[in-house]
Scaffold this motif. Structure first.
Motif, short mmCIF file in Angstrom:
data_model
loop_
_atom_site.label_atom_id
_atom_site.label_comp_id
_atom_site.label_asym_id
_atom_site.label_seq_id
_atom_site.Cartn_x
_atom_site.Cartn_y
_atom_site.Cartn_z
N GLN A 84 15.97 61.36 18.72
CA GLN A 84 16.09 62.83 18.60
C GLN A 84 15.89 63.23 17.15
O GLN A 84 15.12 64.14 16.83
CB GLN A 84 17.50 63.30 18.99
CG GLN A 84 17.87 63.20 20.44
CD GLN A 84 19.26 63.85 20.67
OE1 GLN A 84 19.69 64.73 19.93
NE2 GLN A 84 19.94 63.41 21.71
N GLU A 87 16.29 59.05 26.81
CA GLU A 87 16.89 60.17 26.12
C GLU A 87 16.05 61.40 26.42
O GLU A 87 14.83 61.29 26.58
CB GLU A 87 16.83 59.88 24.61
CG GLU A 87 17.64 60.80 23.75
CD GLU A 87 19.11 60.43 23.79
OE1 GLU A 87 19.46 59.32 24.25
OE2 GLU A 87 19.92 61.28 23.36
N ALA A 105 20.48 68.04 25.14
CA ALA A 105 20.08 66.63 25.06
C ALA A 105 20.78 65.90 26.20
O ALA A 105 21.82 66.34 26.68
CB ALA A 105 20.47 66.03 23.73
N PHE A 106 20.18 64.82 26.62
CA PHE A 106 20.85 63.98 27.62
C PHE A 106 20.44 62.53 27.45
O PHE A 106 19.43 62.23 26.80
CB PHE A 106 20.55 64.47 29.05
CG PHE A 106 19.09 64.35 29.44
CD1 PHE A 106 18.59 63.17 29.98
CD2 PHE A 106 18.22 65.42 29.27
CE1 PHE A 106 17.25 63.07 30.35
CE2 PHE A 106 16.89 65.32 29.63
CZ PHE A 106 16.40 64.14 30.17
N VAL A 125 26.92 66.45 20.77
CA VAL A 125 26.71 67.66 21.59
C VAL A 125 27.99 68.50 21.63
O VAL A 125 29.10 67.98 21.46
CB VAL A 125 26.29 67.32 23.04
CG1 VAL A 125 24.84 66.89 23.10
CG2 VAL A 125 27.20 66.27 23.65
N GLN A 183 17.48 52.91 28.27
CA GLN A 183 17.92 54.30 28.43
C GLN A 183 16.72 55.23 28.39
O GLN A 183 15.65 54.85 27.91
CB GLN A 183 18.83 54.70 27.26
CG GLN A 183 20.26 54.21 27.35
CD GLN A 183 21.14 54.81 26.26
OE1 GLN A 183 20.64 55.22 25.21
NE2 GLN A 183 22.43 54.84 26.50
N GLY A 217 24.96 61.35 30.57
CA GLY A 217 25.70 62.11 29.55
C GLY A 217 24.78 63.17 28.99
O GLY A 217 23.58 62.95 28.86
N ALA A 218 25.35 64.33 28.66
CA ALA A 218 24.49 65.41 28.18
C ALA A 218 25.31 66.46 27.44
O ALA A 218 26.54 66.37 27.36
CB ALA A 218 23.77 66.07 29.35
N ARG A 254 23.89 46.38 22.98
CA ARG A 254 25.36 46.51 22.81
C ARG A 254 25.97 45.11 22.69
O ARG A 254 25.59 44.20 23.43
CB ARG A 254 25.98 47.21 24.03
CG ARG A 254 25.39 48.57 24.35
CD ARG A 254 26.17 49.71 23.73
NE ARG A 254 25.43 50.97 23.86
CZ ARG A 254 25.73 51.92 24.75
NH1 ARG A 254 26.74 51.76 25.57
NH2 ARG A 254 25.02 53.03 24.78
N HIS A 278 21.77 53.16 21.21
CA HIS A 278 21.32 54.17 22.18
C HIS A 278 19.96 54.72 21.74
O HIS A 278 19.48 54.39 20.64
CB HIS A 278 22.35 55.29 22.35
CG HIS A 278 22.84 55.92 21.08
ND1 HIS A 278 23.72 56.96 21.04
CD2 HIS A 278 22.56 55.66 19.77
CE1 HIS A 278 23.97 57.32 19.80
NE2 HIS A 278 23.29 56.54 19.01
N SER A 294 19.41 57.89 21.33
CA SER A 294 19.63 59.18 20.67
C SER A 294 19.04 59.29 19.26
O SER A 294 18.62 60.40 18.87
CB SER A 294 21.12 59.51 20.65
OG SER A 294 21.65 59.46 21.96
N1 DAH Z 1 23.79 58.22 23.68
C1 DAH Z 1 24.77 58.26 24.73
C2 DAH Z 1 25.16 56.84 25.11
O1 DAH Z 1 24.49 55.92 24.78
C3 DAH Z 1 24.24 58.96 25.94
C4 DAH Z 1 24.09 60.43 25.71
C5 DAH Z 1 25.13 61.29 26.01
C6 DAH Z 1 22.93 60.92 25.18
C7 DAH Z 1 25.02 62.64 25.77
C8 DAH Z 1 22.80 62.29 24.94
C9 DAH Z 1 23.86 63.14 25.26
O2 DAH Z 1 21.69 62.83 24.45
O3 DAH Z 1 23.72 64.47 25.05
O4 DAH Z 1 26.15 56.67 25.77
#
Ligand code: DAH
Length: 340
Positions: free
Chosen positions: A174, A211, A308-309, A254, A209, A285-286, A195, A169, A171
């Motif tokens: 961050q 982020e 974050a999302f 989160v 993605q 997602g967040a 993946r 991901h 993330s």
């Molecule tokens: N990293 C998650 C994924 O790959 C997606 C995600 C969900 C990112 C919630 C975020 C978050 O920053 O707060 O499924």
């Protein structure tokens, strides 16, 4: 100079003039103010009367002859120029436009996403596609027993003891960004992820993605801010009046975590096959950044907070352009690509 010889060389020069400028030079050479024939004509007055008469007659005749053939040559050259412009080469015809390529739908989506978030003050950040276990999992509070760590979900790289992997991901960026930059901060991270899974119409082994991360002093950035920003984003992205709803969900990095649904952009909430007749599509997602994540980068959760999302760009593109198979993005099929 012998007048007859002069006439012959002048005639040759006139014939070999290839364009009007060259011809003009020939004219000057013989008939201009300082031209050879002009000089002869001027010096006639110094000759004895008898010679003056014969030479004068001849010289004037040659002058007339040369003027005539220069004019003829001039007409011919002008004609040729005209011909080129009008028959052989049509300067008024429109040029051939070069065949331009197409931007890939995912590129269009990435640019649009970046444009909308930049207008809200977000910075675009990138991170490595090959990650360490720490950035991809540990620093994000993902427990050791989490299934994503499994060999069957993640591409681990050799040598295994180094614990390198293709990031699952965006993330981890961050963490990388917060290590180097102090809040307040707002970033988005568009990027490729990987993946280890079987492919089908909605699964690929790599996809994209975005982020998002926004951190400020405790109490300044709340779920309400997140809702407002993401609402603005969807409206700008789909160019439709979309509604959003938040559902509680779990992501280790989160707390609280939620999933965001938008009203179906295909049927505008009425119910269709895209939204499984529910009127809503799950999209993002967040959550509020987990205190453990802040601690992992040395920020005190007592003073800082934010959201974050993460959202799939392929999914955004599929909804926007009504594409029903994720594999089309990576198949290089021109019949697909040329539609954008
Ligand atoms: N990293 C998650 C994924 O790959 C997606 C995600 C969900 C990112 C919630 C975020 C978050 O920053 O707060 O499924």
């Amino acid at each position: 100079m012998d007048l007859k010889k002069l006439k012959i060389t002048a005639q040759k020069d006139i014939k070999s003039a290839q364009n009007l400028a060259e011809l003009n030079n020939v004219f000057k050479k013989y008939l201009g103010k300082k031209g050879e024939l002009t000089r002869i004509l001027r010096s006639l007055k110094d000759l004895p009367i008898k010679k003056r008469k014969t030479q004068g007659k001849l010289a004037n005749q040659i002058k007339k002859d040369l003027e005539l053939i220069i004019q003829e040559r001039k007409d011919k050259l002008q004609d040729a120029k005209y011909k080129i412009q009008n028959t052989d080469f049509d300067i008024t015809a429109p040029g051939k436009s070069p065949v331009l390529g197409h931007l890939h739908p995912l590129t269009l989506v990435r640019r649009k996403v970046a444009e909308i978030f930049q207008s809200m003050g977000f910075t675009i950040v990138q991170g490595p596609e090959v990650e360490t276990e720490w950035y991809n999992f540990d620093a994000l509070n993902i427990p050791k027993e989490h299934p994503a760590r499994d060999l069957w979900d993640t591409f681990w790289l050799k040598p295994k003891n180094k614990k390198l992997l293709l990031r699952t991901h965006t993330s981890p960026v961050q963490i990388r960004y917060m290590e180097k930059n102090q809040p307040p901060l707002r970033i988005i991270v568009p990027g490729r992820i990987f993946r280890h899974e079987a492919t089908d119409a909605s699964h690929e082994i790599n996809f994209y993605q975005v982020e998002g991360l926004m951190i400020d002093k405790k109490g300044k950035i709340t779920v309400a801010n997140f809702k407002a920003i993401i609402d603005e984003f969807f409206k700008g992205f789909f160019e439709k009046q979309t509604k959003i709803r938040l559902r509680p969900s779990y992501f280790p990095f989160v707390e609280p975590g939620f999933e965001i649904d938008i009203s179906c952009v295909n049927c505008l909430g009425k119910g269709c096959s895209v939204c499984a007749q529910t009127g809503w599509v799950e999209i993002l997602g967040a959550g509020m950044v987990h205190p453990n994540v802040l601690k992992a980068v040395g920020l005190n959760p007592k003073f800082w907070q934010g959201f974050a999302f993460g959202v799939g760009m392929d999914r955004l593109a599929m909804l926007k352009y009504k594409i029903n198979d994720i594999r089309l993005f990576y198949s290089n099929d021109l019949r697909f690509l040329q539609q954008f």
